[in-house]
Design an enzyme around this catalytic site. Structure first.
Site, short mmCIF file in Angstrom:
data_model
loop_
_atom_site.label_atom_id
_atom_site.label_comp_id
_atom_site.label_asym_id
_atom_site.label_seq_id
_atom_site.Cartn_x
_atom_site.Cartn_y
_atom_site.Cartn_z
N ARG A 226 -67.85 -42.66 -17.21
CA ARG A 226 -67.96 -41.65 -18.25
C ARG A 226 -69.16 -41.09 -17.90
O ARG A 226 -70.22 -41.86 -17.22
CB ARG A 226 -68.17 -42.62 -19.85
CG ARG A 226 -66.76 -42.81 -20.05
CD ARG A 226 -66.04 -41.61 -20.56
NE ARG A 226 -64.63 -41.80 -21.28
CZ ARG A 226 -63.44 -42.25 -20.71
NH1 ARG A 226 -63.42 -41.87 -19.46
NH2 ARG A 226 -62.50 -42.25 -21.44
N HIS A 274 -62.40 -34.75 -13.56
CA HIS A 274 -62.01 -35.73 -14.69
C HIS A 274 -60.27 -36.08 -14.33
O HIS A 274 -59.62 -36.19 -15.14
CB HIS A 274 -62.23 -35.38 -16.14
CG HIS A 274 -62.21 -36.69 -16.75
ND1 HIS A 274 -63.07 -36.83 -17.80
CD2 HIS A 274 -61.57 -38.02 -16.93
CE1 HIS A 274 -62.84 -37.76 -18.50
NE2 HIS A 274 -62.17 -38.55 -17.99
#
Length: 311
Positions: A226, A274
């Site tokens: 993250r 991502h």
């Protein structure tokens, strides 16, 4: 007949409707599956992803479970209107994808592939970099949950020196485990660090200047976890000083990453959008349906989120 609401982005419905229907048929469960939020009181189970149509769970008075579609739950875990069990996605396809991304980039940097590609000039003998064997390369995996443990095991199988850090002690064969306040001890001398710990208030900016200073000079940082795990200013400073030799980053505080973000133009940074481990509808659907089957059978749900811990 239970009702299942698919509460994610519209485009996801087209991807998941058929796999979810097939998974329900596989377990012999008859249910109403739709993406219509107009009659919330009739919903028994919700399949949720951030950015979808539901932010307030209060009208869903019959709700038994919210199944998060992604591994990370930071987009929902703090929602005060959610008063029913929340489960996170633990999926074999997601795990396999994460292992492949992490191992691929570890090997890329371990073998010096970028350096080879940048110096192909027709001189057979120009390339003077001989990488160490994996057994002489120190890798630290920060986060030893399902994903971190799988990545660690794969790197051990390749003979890397693997250390791991987790909030609580872990026992993974071949991995030197650190926990509690021992993050810096786990990072000392690491030549590659992989961030796979959940993003919670306790892990906000966990890779800061102090942590980066523990690494071997010229170390590689991989962040498929993250964006909030990284102190961006500290990482950029470490890249500029040479303390960090390269950062391959898949997650960021703001996504999509703005075009003017310094990571895009930094010569020692690789940006991936991502994609380290996308949830695959075919395998994720089976995880979702198994929890719904358990709910209907009165069995414990799998992968329940600890709301206080944040994951």
């Amino acid at each position: 007949m239970p009702r299942i609401l698919f509460a994610a982005q519209d485009a996801r419905w087209d991807q998941y409707q058929a796999p979810l229907t097939a998974a329900l048929e596989e377990v012999g469960l008859t249910a109403r599956l739709d993406c219509d939020t107009s009659d919330p009181a009739t919903v028994d189970y919700m399949i949720y992803a951030p950015g979808g149509p539901v932010q307030d769970f209060t009208p869903f008075t019959g709700l038994k479970l919210v199944q998060n579609l992604w591994a990370g739950v930071e987009g929902i875990v703090g929602n005060d209107t959610l008063r029913v069990p929340l489960t996170r996605m633990v999926d074999t396809g997601l795990t396999e994808g994460m292992v492949e991304w992490c191992v691929g980039h570890v090997l890329r940097h371990h073998l010096g592939i970028d350096r080879m590609l940048a110096t192909q000039n027709g001189d057979w003998r120009h390339f003077d970099f001989i990488p160490p064997l994996a057994r002489d390369r120190k890798v630290t995996v920060v986060g030893l949950g399902a994903l971190g443990a799988a990545v660690s095991e794969a790197l051990v199988a390749l003979n890397f020196q693997v250390r791991g850090y987790a909030r609580r002690p872990k026992d993974i064969p071949g991995v030197e485990s650190f926990s509690g306040d021992a993050l810096h001890a786990a990072l000392v001398g690491a030549e590659v660090v992989i961030l796979l710990v959940p993003h919670t208030p306790a892990t906000e900016g966990i890779l800061d200047a102090g942590a980066l200073a523990c690494l071997a000079e010229g170390a590689v940082v991989l962040n498929p976890g993250r964006g909030g795990l990284v102190d961006d200013a500290a990482l950029l400073a470490a890249l500029d000083s040479g303390q960090v030799g390269h950062a391959t980053l898949d997650t960021f505080r703001t996504e999509p990453l703005p075009p003017d973000d310094p990571y895009w133009s930094h010569p020692k940074v690789t940006v991936t959008p991502h994609i380290a481990s996308e949830t695959r509808p075919e395998t994720a659907a089976r995880v979702v349906v198994e929890n719904i089957r358990r709910g209907e059978a009165g069995e414990p749900f799998l992968h329940l989120v600890d709301r206080q811990a944040g994951y």
